[in-house]
Write an enzyme that holds these catalytic residues in place. Structure first.
Site, PDB file in Angstrom:
ATOM      1  NE  ARG A 188       7.848  19.332   2.404  1.00 22.63           N
ATOM      2  CZ  ARG A 188       6.978  20.064   3.073  1.00 22.63           C
ATOM      3  NH1 ARG A 188       7.030  20.101   4.385  1.00 22.63           N
ATOM      4  NH2 ARG A 188       6.031  20.727   2.447  1.00 22.63           N
ATOM      5  CG  LEU A 202     -10.052  34.017  -9.105  1.00 26.02           C
ATOM      6  CD1 LEU A 202      -8.681  34.173  -8.475  1.00 26.02           C
ATOM      7  CD2 LEU A 202      -9.965  34.364 -10.595  1.00 26.02           C
ATOM      8  CG  ASN A 230      -5.038  21.894 -11.891  1.00 30.84           C
ATOM      9  OD1 ASN A 230      -5.992  21.308 -12.424  1.00 30.84           O
ATOM     10  ND2 ASN A 230      -4.324  21.355 -10.931  1.00 30.84           N
ATOM     11  CE1 TYR A 257       2.625  25.204  -7.284  1.00 32.05           C
ATOM     12  CE2 TYR A 257       1.473  24.183  -9.137  1.00 32.05           C
ATOM     13  CZ  TYR A 257       2.548  24.222  -8.259  1.00 32.05           C
ATOM     14  OH  TYR A 257       3.536  23.275  -8.365  1.00 32.05           O
ATOM     15  CB  THR A 259       6.359  14.851  -3.525  1.00 32.82           C
ATOM     16  OG1 THR A 259       5.275  15.603  -4.048  1.00 32.82           O
ATOM     17  CG2 THR A 259       7.506  14.828  -4.506  1.00 32.82           C
TER      18      THR A 259
END
Ligand code: NAD
Length: 452
Positions: free
Chosen positions: A222, A302, A352, A358, A393
């Protein structure tokens, strides 16, 4: 995921309201359609004196059927100061050897600043500062970045602007990049610095550059991965689409639609690299293009992040890719001419909040590109990555509305990109014509302000 604001802004009343209130005005971007010419109109090509690229560029453009404007007819007209509209402005700045010489840029671009078609293209060609003969020349060549990035922000109406550093001796390796940047395939790529090094470039069929190539796309069930499979197949590749067993049905649909095959495999299982290598060896004997697209997010600040969330993101987005590369390379399954392509993110460049795991993994993808490029160059294999910004998306549809709107508008195009924008950039890296393009991380972000 549709951008309702952009759809409204393109209607008659919407356009009037956007103008009156000074709201973001997302232009309709010119995207590639099969059979499109490279440009919809003539281009202006010029050079600072002594430029080494203007001649090969002129030959490439002419051979590709692009009309090069005569400088005499692209001067501002005496009566109304207008210049006939151009599809692209191309400038060979390799002849600039000191800061005083930068004035040539003003002299070229100033009269043409309002002469570009919507979705026009600006490409400045320079010499990589590290290859320059003197500190003064390196200084002037580095200065080109400020010009191109500013033009990307200033010209508007879907204009893209890039700086392409062409190493001495790489003059013949620019065609795939020139074609990509001029075409609608690079609609959402702007403000980028691309490096091209010397390379043997084979004959390329530009309509089907990947004919006869085997391309593996991970995370292909996808989103961006499915579009990558589609675009690589349209460019002629035989696609092996991979995703987790749980996504088997969607994966089979993608594989069938592109005339490829499906591999159900969780990349994080310990035997995944060996199983994948066996599959590729048995069915195809090799893999020419390897697109590491599979990726996950597990967002938390975090202090609140569970250790398994850290581990799983690093494992899927980075470590499993290293393990697969190692096995495929060790077994000689990626031949000379091979292409490794990673999918980073602007979060890996800017960082970020809530995405330490990530962003670490995606910055690691950039590290992999830079560290592997010289190693793989010895084997004739290139390694590059895209760094998408806000792409429409399911992943971005889940972002809360206000943040989502900010992400969409905070770029030179005032809109999100589409999976096809990322896929086309990957297809440019994958092309046999891109043999000189290695070690690059190219953002597909509409020149997002994040991390810029
Ligand atoms: P997506 O979640 O729609 O698709 C990711 C695919 O990867 C899924 O089909 C998933 O099943 C597969 N996958 C996940 N873990 C896997 C594993 N262990 N083994 C095999 N397959 C696995 O995401 P997307 O938006 O299409 O993103 C694709 C890539 O682009 C990701 O690497 C993502 O980080 C990156 N990216 C996306 C955006 C964006 O705006 N959408 C921005 C920057 C970067």
């Amino acid at each position: 995921m549709s951008d309702r604001y952009a759809s409204f802004a393109h209607t008659g009343p919407g356009r009037a309201l956007v103008k009156r209130l000074g709201l973001p005005d997302p232009p309709k971007l010119r995207r590639y359609r099969p059979g499109d010419p490279l440009t919809h109109g003539p281009v202006r090509l010029d050079a600072a004196s002594g430029g080494r690229l203007v001649e090969p560029l002129g030959k490439l453009l002419t051979a590709a059927g692009v009309e090069i404007s005569d400088p005499a007819t692209t001067r501002p007209a005496e009566d109304d100061g207008r210049v006939p509209p151009q599809a692209a402005l191309l400038y060979d700045a390799t002849g600039i050897t000191d800061s005083a010489g930068l004035r040539a840029l003003y002299d070229f671009f100033h009269p043409l600043a309002r002469a570009l078609h919507p979705s026009g293209r600006v490409v400045v060609f320079g010499t990589p500062p590290e290859s320059c003969a003197t500190p003064r020349e390196a200084t002037a060549q580095r200065a080109l970045e400020g010009l191109t990035r500013s033009i990307g922000k200033e010209f508007g109406r879907g204009t893209t602007a890039q700086l392409v550093y062409v190493a001495p001796g790489a003059e013949r390796a620019v065609e795939s990049t020139l074609r990509f940047l001029l075409s609608g395939r690079s609609a959402y790529v702007s403000g980028q610095v691309i490096r091209i090094g010397p390379a043997e470039v084979p004959e390329v069929d530009w309509d089907r550059p990947l004919d006869g190539r085997i391309a593996l796309v991970t995370g292909a069930a996808r989103g961006i991965g499915a579009k990558v499979a589609e675009v690589l197949a349209a460019d002629g590749a035989q696609v092996v689409a991979l995703d987790v067993p749980a996504a088997g049905d969607a994966l089979a649909e993608v594989a069938n639609a592109v005339g490829g095959t499906a591999v159900q495999l969780d990349l994080t299982t310990p035997d995944a690299p060996l199983r994948l290598a066996d599959h590729l060896a048995d069915r195809h004997g090799r893999v020419d293009v390897l697109v590491h697209n599979a990726g996950i997010t597990r967002d938390k600040t975090l202090g609140r992040m569970r250790p398994d969330w850290w581990d799983s993101v690093l494992e899927v987005n980075l470590t499993s890719q290293e393990r697969i590369n190692d096995v495929l390379l060790d077994r000689g399954l990626i031949p000379a001419g091979g292409r490794l392509i990673g999918v980073s993110s602007i979060a890996g460049i800017a960082g970020n909040r809530g995405q330490t795991n990530y962003a670490t993994s995606k910055a690691g993808v950039i590290g992999l590109v830079h560290s592997m490029a010289p190693v793989l160059a010895e084997r004739g294999i290139t390694v590059n990555a895209v760094a998408p910004g806000f792409i429409e998306t399911r992943l971005t549809a889940r972002i809360p509305l206000v943040l989502r709107e900010a992400g969409r508008r905070m770029n030179s195009m005032a809109q999100g990109g589409l999976p096809v924008d990322v896929a086309q950039t990957i297809a440019w890296f994958a092309s046999p014509g891109s043999a000189g393009v290695t070690g690059n991380v190219v953002r597909v972000c509409g020149q997002s302000l994040l991390g810029a």
